[in-house]
Each structure stands twice: as C-alpha cells, then as structure tokens.
Design an enzyme around this catalytic site. Sequence first.
Site, PDB file in Angstrom:
ATOM      1  N   GLY A  19      43.550  29.399  37.777  1.00  0.00           N
ATOM      2  CA  GLY A  19      42.874  28.348  37.238  1.00  0.00           C
ATOM      3  C   GLY A  19      42.584  28.194  36.054  1.00  0.00           C
ATOM      4  O   GLY A  19      42.336  29.309  35.628  1.00  0.00           O
ATOM      5  N   ASP A  69      43.414  19.237  35.725  1.00  0.00           N
ATOM      6  CA  ASP A  69      43.378  20.241  36.783  1.00  0.00           C
ATOM      7  C   ASP A  69      42.310  21.381  36.277  1.00  0.00           C
ATOM      8  O   ASP A  69      42.692  22.628  36.485  1.00  0.00           O
ATOM      9  CB  ASP A  69      44.765  21.020  36.614  1.00  0.00           C
ATOM     10  CG  ASP A  69      45.248  21.452  37.859  1.00  0.00           C
ATOM     11  OD1 ASP A  69      44.399  21.154  38.719  1.00  0.00           O
ATOM     12  OD2 ASP A  69      46.606  21.778  37.966  1.00  0.00           O
TER      13      ASP A  69
END
Lengths: 436, 331
Positions: free
Chosen positions: A335, A316
């Site tokens: 993120g 990810d």
Amino acid sequence: MSVRGAEGQLALINARLLDPASGLDVMGGLIVDGEVIASVGPHIVKSRVPDGMPVLDCQGLCLAPGLVDMRVQIREPGEEHKETLRSAGESAVAGGITAMVCLPNTDPVIDDVATVEFVARRARLNGLAKIYPYAAATKNLEGKELSEMGMLAEAGALGFTDGTQAIRNAMVMRRALSYAATFGAMIIQHPEEPSLAEGGAMNSGELSTRMGLSGIPVAAETIMLERDVRLTELTGGRYHAAHVSTAEGLDVIRKAKAKGLNVTCDTAPPYFALNELAVVDYRTFAKLSPPLRSEADRLAVIEALADGTIDAIASDHAPQDQDSKRLPFAQAEPGGVGLETLLPVTLELYHRGHLGLLSALSLLTDKPAALLGLNAGRLKAGNAADLILFDPERGWKVEPEKFRSKSKNSPFDGHLVQGLVERTFIDGRVVFSRHA
Amino acid sequence: MPRPKRGSIVTAMIEPYYPHRHLLGIQGLGPLEITSLLDLADGYVDQNRSVDKRKNLLRGRTVINLFFENSTRTRTSFELAGKRLGADVINMQASISSVQKGETLIDTAMTLNAMHLDVLVVRHPDSGAVKLLSEKVNCSVINAGDGSHEHPTQALLDALTIRRRKGQLAGLTVAICGDVLHSRVARSNIYLLLTMGARVRLIGPRTLIPTQIDRMGVEVFHDMRTGLKDVDVVMMLRVQNERMRGNFIPSIREYFHFFGLDYQKLSLAKPDAVIMHPGPMNRGVEIDTDVADDVGRSLIREQVEMGVAVRMACLDLLTRTLPQTWEGRAA
C-alpha cells in the site's frame, strides 16, 4: 478565512470554471450562499457582483468541484499511529479531496451501526473532508456471515466490501450481491483470487524471477473478476471492482458492461503512472496490492480510462508506518499513501494527451459521486459548495515528508508532477489554503 | 591431476578490478570483476594447501558472520577464510540474538555500526534483506545467500571449480537441474555463467522452474534425457524441502525417478562431464549416492575446498577498497 459577508455569501470571480458533468469549461465565477452553490457561470463577473458581497479574485485558476475519492484506508479506529480521521482529513483537503469513502478494515471493523456512526461523527467534528464509510460485507471481514447490510446502509454506509481482502467464498459472494441488491447497495470487491496470490509480493514475471520473490499472476485478478461477473449475472446484483490493474482484467469488465450487467470498476494512480519496475532494488514503497504490473498492463489501464471501461479513479490511500515498510520486501506491508498525489498524477493523463482536462477531472468528481449515489462532484446551484481552486500546470516535486498524512509511504516519492491545489472549500468554508 | 594453463592476457596484465564496496550479487558484475575474484582465489588455493595457511592481510579487521538462517558449511567456510587472512571473526546466529526478540533488521544494523566492523557476511531467508542491511551499515557487506535471490560466493566457487577442471568457462554447456524456483544458487550461477560466455540449461519439473526465466537467456528443459545431452557440467540443486510452500512435487520417489541424477541419465552428457552440487546433498532424492561419490566425475569435494579460497579472495578484495581509517565512514 472569514472572507465571507454577514449573509454568508461569497463571490468567486475570474476563475476558469470546470464542471465535468455539464461539460462546462469557461471563464466566469461562482456565488456561494451559506453552505451551497447559489449560482455559477460566465455571467458572474466583478461588475455584476452585488455591492457588499465579499469577492475572491481567483486570478484565472481553475475552479472545479472537490474531488470524490471512493477508496481510502483510514486507520482510525485501531491504528492511529498510521493515520487518524483528522490527519486523513487534512491530507485530503490539501489534495483537493472534499469527500472520501473509507474501508471497513479498521480495528474494530466497521461492521455495525455504532462504528459507522462513530466514523461519521468524528469526521463531522473535524470539519475537514467529508468521510463516508463502506461497511464490511461480512461480519468481522471473515468472509462467512453477511453483515447487517440494511441497517448499515440506513446508518450511512455507501456500499459493502471486505476491504483489502477478496470475498473468497463464491456462495458468500453470491448471497452478498443478492442481499445487498435488496437495498440497492453495491458490493465492492478486491479482485484477487487469494489462493493464487498467497505469499506473493509482486507481479509474477521475469522481474519476480530475477528478484527471487514470489509473484502474483495476472490470472489471480482475471479469475476473480470472471467469477464475480458470473455471480452478478446470476444475482442481478450491483458489483464494483476496485483497483483493476491488468489488461485481461479490464477485458472482463469490458465484456460484462457490453452484456449490460451492473458492473463498474475503478483504478488508482499507481496503476496508470507506474509499472513493476518501480519495485526494482526491493523498494517496499512500491509494494502495492494488487501489485504494480507490466508496462503493457499500464498502457491498457490508460486505454480503459479513455474508453470508459474504468468508471473512476480512487487514491487507494493506504498509510503504513516505517515499521511496516522498512522490512525485507516479502515481509513489508503493501500500500501507498495517495490523497495528496491523486490530482496531479491523474492530471498526467491530461498533460500527456491521453485524456482531456474535463474527462480526467470527471473520473475524480461526478463519476465516482454517481457510483456512490452522492449529490456531489458537480458545480451546480443548490449543491454543497465543496470546491477546489487549482493550477493544473504548476509543477512540484513529491516530497512525502511534507505530506499532511501521518504516513509517508508514497510510491511517487521524488516524482515531478504537475497540478497543485491552492484552496479547498467544504460547505462554503475554506478548509485549506496553500498560502494561508 | 594436471592443472590447465590459464591464458587470459587481461588478468595477467592488470591489478584485480573490483570497484564496489559490497558483494551483494553476481548481477551487475562484469567479466573483469569475476575474473579478478577467480584469479585471486586461485592463488589462495595454493596457500590453503601449504602447511602455513595464515596470512596477516586482514590483521586488525573485524568480520562478523550474521546468519539469520541455519548454515554450517557456508558459515564455517567464511569463518575459516577470515581467520586464514588474520581477521577477527565473530559468528552471530540470529536465532540466539535479539532478532528473535523482535529487533528489526534496521535496529540490527545500528547495533553493528557501533561495533566498528569491517566486513559483514549475511545470510537471510528473505530476498533483498541483505541489500536492505547494506544500505544501513558502514562496512562492506557480503551476501551469503538471501532468500531465493542470490548467493554470489557459491557461484564464484562453482566457477573456480569448473575453471580449474575445464580450463575456462566460455563455450561450456552447463545444466542446472532441480529446484530452480527456490534456488539462489541457480540465479547467481546463471548470471555468472552467462556473463563468462557459457551456455546454461535449466532442467526441472514445470512447478520448480520460475516463470519467464527463459528471458534471462537460458534454455529450459523438462526432461533430463534431452536436457543433459552433450553437456560439460551437471549442477544438481538441493531439493529444498523447507522452502516448499505446498505441493511442488508429489513425492520424493517420483522426483528421483524423473529428475534424480543417476548413471543412466548421466550417460547422456559428454563422457568427461563433471558433477557438482552446492550441498548439503539429499542422497537418493536429487542425486544417486554412487554418482555423488564418483571421484572421477564428482567435483563436490573440490567445491568445498574452492569455497574457502573464494571467500578469502572476496574478503581480501573488499577490504582493499575500504578506507584505512574510520574517519569519514558514514552509514
């Protein structure tokens, strides 16, 4: 790097061979012939290597298939100051990743054949980790009109997704699942109901209340998964939920699988290694999407990894620069980078006794490869020689400033981890060597 | 009105205790720090009531009020507090500074560092923004309100107001009513009141009570009639129209009907219960005008007065821990 003989052969000996797909865990060796694996097994020892063939003594390190990372954001084209195909490739091979799939949320969006080919060509020229794109499920990620899935799949797109956004409209999702199934392609969803997540910066609960931040409830994930599972049932499509983060969400997946639906999912290391407490003091590096959840959710993710509900672990990887992170928490981009911590953080599952070494590796190699339909992630004669040599025990401290990635936003900053990649081979070439 | 005697042996015996460089929130402060600030502020109340209100304690010190959000009363209160202690006080309104031109908070911090200021008073619409700034500047920072997180000087001035009227905080039952979800005042007050031994009730519609707030150690009510029963203090919160993302309440009329404070609802509280409001008030929305102006019950005017004294105490205490020279002060 030119350890190879004239015939392009190389013998790797004295290695602990780890092949999750076949369950192989034995001392032995592997012979690379050109770009492919010629043979592998305990019978390959120094005395039986043909004369003249170059030999690399692995000194007991683990030799395993290169990792296959099914969810990576690469900012090229569009935001090359955060990450490029080259910097992502360098970061990947340093982390032992030999193949990765990038999301279409670039600028321009990967929603036409030309952009798919641009990414593939640029990645090939770099000669680092192999990069395959997911293409946008809807044109320009707008969630309205379907992209040209058939042609995009032909051009090499491995699946279809709207990236970091959920496909919000149920009818669009229904048609996307249905149409993609025509070509046997899967739809990858960011499972989060956007209207419930709107404005949210972290997990909803006592901590968000104390910190005065808008929370994203667990129900945002559960509702989207429930809906999508129904649509999968309705359409007979192929559905993959990315980065599932909650106990309840995993229960939805578990039930869908029990029903025999074509539903799979992955998670990412932060969701089994960290919980919401990582954002205390407004640490924006721990601001992720979906947000880090409660400790009970973290434990449920580990359980789902062990019982097979979760099919793969992906990094990810989401590079963000300082200007996107050094902001008040609510304004910061979500993120974290993850290519160089994927292996060691996953190995925590092994070191803490949650998973066997082969099972942990399987979630990073043959299992994601199978989901993607890639002939990779296995130590098998005839397969591309995409390999890693690593020491599963070797401890190190995560120091993001040393990452090859252009961005340094790691939620694992300062963590002590175990497991270090020493060498990475792609198509038989050494593309990374820690002591070069 | 007769002033109740304070009987704390601890505070009578020791020097003010505040071993921190900043005041970012009430969370993390203990009874000793809070009592030190309140005792010191008490002294400043007397000073502010005398003809000569100035003291030269902070002569040569520079205080900057950096407000990223509109505020008249808090900013004025800090300005007055700084000036009464002899400091040079400068107001920076973010809407007219370079922040609007895209300068980041970090750039702002770097600019301020070059100005050699001593105390920075910050208000910001984002939770955590003041803490972020405090990590980058080389002066003391006072949080004058960050998002929905904390507003410590408001909680201190509320506590001082209550203490002067009721004698002490411990053992009191305080109801905080209204938009708790968006309220930094509520959070700071909860931390402070619980730390000082008071009981806290929250009253409001479910949409305005944040999730799992009961875990902070408060009691939650959704009905004013049960929530206000036998309380000593009623704190009304401002309905923050500007913070409402979407529909938290259907109408002002309905809100006032169920959650606005009027004499009828107030009659359920103790007969000597007092009314507080952090201001600015929305008359007819969360509080009835007659109640707000009831000199016997309403402490709203006193709150403003205590505000200046509390902020003087904060400036005083924080500058005591600042080094006297610029040598060795790093960001």
